[in-house]
Design an enzyme around this catalytic site. Sequence first.
Site, PDB file in Angstrom:
ATOM      1  N   ARG A 180       0.811  -1.220   0.000  1.00 56.18           N
ATOM      2  CA  ARG A 180       0.000   0.000   0.000  1.00 56.18           C
ATOM      3  C   ARG A 180       0.845   1.270   0.000  1.00 56.18           C
ATOM      4  NH1 ARG A 180      -5.048  -1.447   0.097  1.00 56.18           N
ATOM      5  NH2 ARG A 180      -5.769   0.697   0.375  1.00 56.18           N
ATOM      6  N   LEU A 181       2.081   1.154  -0.455  1.00 56.44           N
ATOM      7  CA  LEU A 181       2.964   2.318  -0.576  1.00 56.44           C
ATOM      8  C   LEU A 181       2.884   2.843  -2.010  1.00 56.44           C
ATOM      9  CD1 LEU A 181       6.007   1.054   1.525  1.00 56.44           C
ATOM     10  CD2 LEU A 181       4.118   2.545   2.233  1.00 56.44           C
TER      11      LEU A 181
END
Length: 202
Positions: A180-181
């Site tokens: 989720r970066l």
Amino acid sequence: MRPPLTEADLLDDPIALFERWYAEAQAAGVPQADAMTLATATPDGVPSARVVLLKGVDARGFRFFTNEESRKGRELAANPHAALTWLWAPLERQVRVAGRVERLSAAESDAYFATRPRGSQLGAWASQQSRPLAAREELDRRWAELEREHAGRPVPRPPHWGGFLVVPREIEFWQARPDRLHDRFRYARDAAGGWRRTRLQP
């Protein structure tokens, strides 16, 4: 997983970058790549959102068409600001736009209305969009009446139906990354009318 989205992948003009991403979504066969969430709000800030179809993009902004007496039409008349979002899930990409909204000219609305399927043209007359409907049969009966009324001749554009242009003040490009970066870049209008670009944290 797609390669990372880097500064080198971006363009100085975010609308040109949107057009590139949109073309890539169409080429990849993303279902209804033109579908976008349109968010509007009342003057006191109560929001509403729905999915509509993008019907054009150019240097001015993003175009869509609707019944101006619908909920979104009434909200845009009272509070001419909107937000748009496209999610192209197979490409793990999202684009967000926010800006002011202007009505398109009658000539532009007429030109687009003339390209619609005849049944949809009649539907624009038959439906009092967003108003209560006692029974489906009422709508079907009205459509059939209009079909007979306009038999053998073109269907004119209803006076309450037309186009809107979202003139962007911000455009954000989002591409998924592991954990989720995600990669996020926001373009914002500057005082001179150009674009200022910023990488955002995910």
